[in-house]
Write a protein that holds these residues in place. Structure first.
Motif, short mmCIF file in Angstrom:
data_model
loop_
_atom_site.label_atom_id
_atom_site.label_comp_id
_atom_site.label_asym_id
_atom_site.label_seq_id
_atom_site.Cartn_x
_atom_site.Cartn_y
_atom_site.Cartn_z
N GLN A 213 -7.60 28.43 3.14
CA GLN A 213 -8.17 28.32 4.48
C GLN A 213 -9.56 28.93 4.59
OE1 GLN A 213 -5.32 29.99 3.76
NE2 GLN A 213 -5.09 31.86 4.99
N ASP A 214 -9.94 29.71 3.59
CA ASP A 214 -11.28 30.31 3.58
C ASP A 214 -12.25 29.56 2.67
OD1 ASP A 214 -10.98 32.44 5.39
OD2 ASP A 214 -9.92 33.63 3.89
N LEU A 215 -11.81 28.43 2.12
CA LEU A 215 -12.69 27.65 1.25
C LEU A 215 -13.92 27.21 2.04
CD1 LEU A 215 -12.59 26.66 -1.68
CD2 LEU A 215 -11.74 24.47 -0.83
N GLY A 216 -15.08 27.45 1.49
CA GLY A 216 -16.32 27.13 2.17
C GLY A 216 -17.10 28.34 2.60
N ARG A 217 -16.46 29.52 2.58
CA ARG A 217 -17.20 30.74 2.89
C ARG A 217 -18.15 31.08 1.75
NH1 ARG A 217 -15.73 33.94 7.10
NH2 ARG A 217 -13.75 33.50 8.14
N GLU A 283 -21.88 24.68 0.90
CA GLU A 283 -22.12 23.48 1.68
C GLU A 283 -21.75 23.71 3.14
OE1 GLU A 283 -18.24 20.73 0.71
OE2 GLU A 283 -19.65 21.04 -0.93
N VAL A 284 -22.37 22.94 4.01
CA VAL A 284 -22.07 23.01 5.44
C VAL A 284 -20.68 22.47 5.69
CG1 VAL A 284 -22.73 22.19 7.73
CG2 VAL A 284 -24.51 22.75 6.05
N GLN A 285 -19.86 23.24 6.37
CA GLN A 285 -18.50 22.80 6.71
C GLN A 285 -18.54 21.93 7.96
OE1 GLN A 285 -15.88 23.76 4.45
NE2 GLN A 285 -17.83 24.23 3.43
N THR A 286 -17.76 20.86 7.99
CA THR A 286 -17.80 19.93 9.11
C THR A 286 -16.40 19.69 9.67
OG1 THR A 286 -17.70 18.10 7.51
CG2 THR A 286 -19.88 18.71 8.36
N ASN A 287 -16.37 19.11 10.85
CA ASN A 287 -15.13 18.86 11.58
C ASN A 287 -15.26 17.54 12.29
OD1 ASN A 287 -13.09 18.85 13.65
ND2 ASN A 287 -12.93 21.07 13.46
N SER A 288 -14.25 16.69 12.20
CA SER A 288 -14.31 15.36 12.81
C SER A 288 -13.87 15.36 14.27
CB SER A 288 -13.45 14.37 12.03
OG SER A 288 -12.09 14.78 12.06
N ASP A 289 -13.39 16.50 14.79
CA ASP A 289 -12.96 16.57 16.19
C ASP A 289 -14.20 16.54 17.07
OD1 ASP A 289 -12.04 17.25 18.73
OD2 ASP A 289 -10.46 18.53 17.94
N ILE A 290 -14.36 15.47 17.85
CA ILE A 290 -15.57 15.30 18.64
C ILE A 290 -15.73 16.38 19.69
CG2 ILE A 290 -14.60 13.80 20.44
CD1 ILE A 290 -17.18 12.07 20.07
N ALA A 291 -14.64 17.03 20.08
CA ALA A 291 -14.71 18.08 21.09
C ALA A 291 -15.51 19.28 20.60
CB ALA A 291 -13.30 18.52 21.49
N TYR A 292 -15.52 19.51 19.28
CA TYR A 292 -16.23 20.66 18.74
C TYR A 292 -17.70 20.38 18.47
CZ TYR A 292 -11.79 23.09 17.92
OH TYR A 292 -10.59 23.73 18.06
N ASN A 293 -18.08 19.12 18.27
CA ASN A 293 -19.47 18.77 17.98
C ASN A 293 -19.95 19.47 16.71
OD1 ASN A 293 -21.38 16.97 19.21
ND2 ASN A 293 -22.74 18.71 19.52
N LEU A 294 -19.09 19.56 15.69
CA LEU A 294 -19.42 20.29 14.49
C LEU A 294 -19.32 19.44 13.23
CD1 LEU A 294 -17.81 23.69 15.41
CD2 LEU A 294 -20.22 23.28 14.99
N GLY A 295 -19.39 18.12 13.40
CA GLY A 295 -19.58 17.27 12.24
C GLY A 295 -21.07 17.05 12.04
N PRO A 385 -17.23 13.99 9.17
CA PRO A 385 -16.73 15.09 8.35
C PRO A 385 -17.18 15.05 6.89
CG PRO A 385 -15.00 13.47 8.58
CD PRO A 385 -16.19 12.95 9.38
N LEU A 386 -18.46 14.77 6.66
CA LEU A 386 -19.03 14.87 5.31
C LEU A 386 -19.78 16.19 5.23
CD1 LEU A 386 -19.88 13.75 2.51
CD2 LEU A 386 -21.85 12.70 3.65
N ASN A 387 -19.29 17.13 4.43
CA ASN A 387 -19.98 18.40 4.27
C ASN A 387 -21.35 18.16 3.63
OD1 ASN A 387 -17.66 19.55 5.23
ND2 ASN A 387 -17.19 20.70 3.37
N TYR A 388 -22.37 18.82 4.16
CA TYR A 388 -23.71 18.67 3.59
C TYR A 388 -23.87 19.68 2.46
CZ TYR A 388 -28.67 17.81 3.23
OH TYR A 388 -29.93 17.45 2.75
N ARG A 389 -24.15 19.16 1.26
CA ARG A 389 -24.25 20.01 0.07
C ARG A 389 -25.58 20.76 0.06
NH1 ARG A 389 -19.75 16.95 0.83
NH2 ARG A 389 -18.77 16.19 -1.09
N LEU A 390 -25.52 22.07 0.04
CA LEU A 390 -26.70 22.90 0.03
C LEU A 390 -27.03 23.46 -1.36
CD1 LEU A 390 -25.98 24.81 3.34
CD2 LEU A 390 -27.79 23.13 2.98
N LEU A 391 -26.00 23.67 -2.17
CA LEU A 391 -26.22 24.14 -3.54
C LEU A 391 -25.03 23.70 -4.39
CD1 LEU A 391 -27.96 25.85 -5.50
CD2 LEU A 391 -26.52 27.82 -4.89
N ARG A 392 -25.33 22.97 -5.46
CA ARG A 392 -24.25 22.51 -6.32
C ARG A 392 -24.56 22.83 -7.78
NH1 ARG A 392 -25.18 17.11 -8.11
NH2 ARG A 392 -26.92 16.03 -7.11
N TYR A 393 -23.55 22.71 -8.61
CA TYR A 393 -23.64 23.19 -9.98
C TYR A 393 -24.69 22.45 -10.80
CZ TYR A 393 -22.08 24.94 -14.53
OH TYR A 393 -22.03 25.55 -15.76
#
Length: 534
Positions: A213-217, A283-295, A385-393
């Motif tokens: 549940q903390d994946l993405g921190r 990476e930026v974490q996203t959410n598809s719930d439109i109520a949150y406006n966080l996708g 809900p596509l996480n935006y990649r900020l740094l990858r391997y």
């Protein structure tokens, strides 16, 4: 509910109040209103929600605060046009075409500048107040503070890459306390970034130590990777090398179990099915719930106008030609008008349309393209809900290759470079010295295309004539300008609603940085000085 006292981040217009909202997984918290600071930071839960706000500040709520500016950065390179030729590009033009219009170009930077400092304020609050809260688990308190320092460093890094030295605000300030604030030097700004990350690293868990549940921190690896990049940008190769060797398990770290590795299939790198994959450091974490406006909505912003998009930020033919025989990455990077299939999307309507009279190049990015059957409804909203990649391997490997080449350790540089090339079935590179350097630079362009890296690479790389690479690509004698004025691409040459001479007005000594937003200079009564040439 009481309102909190208003605080200024140190910049004239950035006066605002604390407000936290929710997101998915570890970001899923109840929406909170404004709080008086004297009644806030009383327990672990309130500290957790403040850290949630720090994470949300990385991309904010919609396309216009941060996402627009990330696209604008790539528009200023040989990889991307403004693209949309049915609407007035407005402020985009003054950055992407290097017009020198300080006011309009600065206005294009305004939201990014303001919202980066808003994010920094959130981090400052956490760093300042959390130490005084009683925690049952002291290591959790240390982790929260480390996360805030990581996120503050990330945002200052974003600022220094774009503007040079910026005002440093590292604590809560009243407006009277920041009157007359000046810009720190580039060196001072990087010193603050380094300090935050060095302090954060010991208290951040490894990726493998986090619960699901903390994946993405923020992780230890993410902080090491951002710090290595900050060192690389300053040509601190020895410092960068040790960090990169630890992440890649090379040198003295050989034999250790790696936390990260390349995904086997390049096509999975930007798939929403591969959010938080083994290749991801941050990476930026996203959410598809439109109520949150966080996708995210950047996929719509740069998508084909004939497929529900806005077409701001589309690939150039110059980028397409650079791929040569690199067919695997090309098909997962660029979609052309008339394509008879879209990789990874059997539901796409074909032939695919990117009409030449509406799009400068008849091309769009595949990396941010959302397959039809995975699009939320409505599509044009900030809940993709596509996480935006900020740094990858892959970026880590290519940084390591660059560092080792600079340190004349070409065998090790070849190893890192060929790890990336091997994934897409390209022959290994065996060259050394300057030829290897150039191969690494090309690899960064192709592997990381349209991912908001190219501009900063071009600004920091020195070519054989000792000039920054951007100065040899742009300008009246620049290779990109000459290419577009002589090469007859069937889309780009016909559609002159966006002029093919993009970059001809580039001015060396001015355009290696963006202008400070004019309002910031004006409202500071001149204590914040403009960048040279504007």
């Amino acid at each position: 509910m009481k309102t909190m006292k208003k605080y200024i981040v140190g910049l004239s217009i950035a006066v605002f109040t604390l407000s936290l909202s929710g997101c998915a997984d570890f970001l899923e918290e109840p929406v909170r209103g404004q709080q008086d600071l004297n009644e806030y930071f009383k327990n672990e839960d309130e500290c957790k929600q403040q850290i949630t706000g720090c994470y949300q500040s990385i991309f904010y709520d919609d396309w216009w605060q941060i996402q627009k500016f990330y696209l604008a950065g790539d528009m200023c390179t040989d990889d991307m046009w403004m693209g949309n030729t049915t609407q007035d590009p407005g402020e985009y033009r003054d950055l992407a075409h290097y017009t020198g219009n300080t006011y309009s170009a600065g206005s294009c930077c305004q939201n990014f500048w303001q919202y980066r400092y808003k994010g920094i304020l959130r981090c400052n609050l956490a760093i300042e107040r959390i130490p005084f809260v009683t925690f049952e688990n002291e290591s959790l308190k240390k982790r929260y503070i480390a996360e805030a320092k990581f996120l503050r460093a990330f945002q200052y890094f974003d600022l220094v890459k774009n503007f040079g030295g910026v005002p440093l605000v590292t604590e809560l300030k009243m407006p009277s306390e920041v009157q007359g604030i000046t810009r720190a030097t580039v060196e001072q700004t990087y010193a603050q970034i380094e300090q935050d990350l060095l302090q954060a690293i010991p208290d951040l868990p490894k990726r493998s130590e986090y619960s699901s549940q903390d994946l993405g921190r923020a992780t230890k690896g993410a902080a090491q990777g951002i710090l290595a990049k900050a060192y690389l940008y300053q040509e601190k190769y020895i410092e960068a090398e040790k960090l990169l060797q630890e992440i890649t398990c090379r040198g003295e770290f050989s034999g250790e179990q790696p936390e990260y590795e390349l995904l086997p299939d390049f096509g999975d790198v930007w798939s929403m099915d591969s959010n938080n994959s083994i290749e991801s450091l941050f990476e930026v974490q996203t959410n598809s719930d439109i109520a949150y406006n966080l996708g995210e909505r950047i996929s719509v912003v740069c998508g084909s106008r004939n497929d529900g998009g806005w077409a701001w930020g589309i690939p150039t033919s110059n980028l397409e030609k650079a791929f040569g025989k690199d067919d695997i990455r090309l098909q997962w990077t660029i979609i052309k008008d008339g394509a008879t299939s879209i990789p990874g999307d059997p539901s796409a309507k074909t032939p695919y349309e990117v009409k030449g009279d509406e799009h400068k190049s008849g091309r769009v990015t595949r990396k941010l393209y959302i397959p039809v059957d995975k699009r939320p409804s409505p599509y044009d909203a900030a809940h993709i809900p596509l996480n935006y990649r900020l740094l990858r391997y892959a970026d880590i490997l290519l940084m390591y290759a660059e560092v080792e080449n600079a340190l004349q350790r070409d065998d090790e540089a070849q190893w890192a470079l060929n790890e990336v090339r091997g994934r897409v079935d390209l022959d290994p590179v065996t060259s050394t010295g300057t030829q290897l350097r150039d191969a690494i630079r090309l690899e960064r362009r192709l592997e990381l295309a349209l991912e908001n890296n190219r501009l900063f690479d071009l600004r920091r790389w020195k070519d054989d004539n000792t000039k920054p690479a951007i100065c040899n690509i742009m300008g009246k004698d620049g290779t990109f300008v000459k290419y577009n004025l002589t090469y007859s691409d069937s889309y780009e040459s016909k559609n002159q609603k966006e002029n093919s001479n993009k970059g001809i007005n580039f001015k060396e000594g001015r355009d290696e940085l963006f202008p400070i937003p004019t309002t910031e200079v004006t409202m500071s009564n001149g204590s914040i000085q403009q960048n040279p040439g504007y």
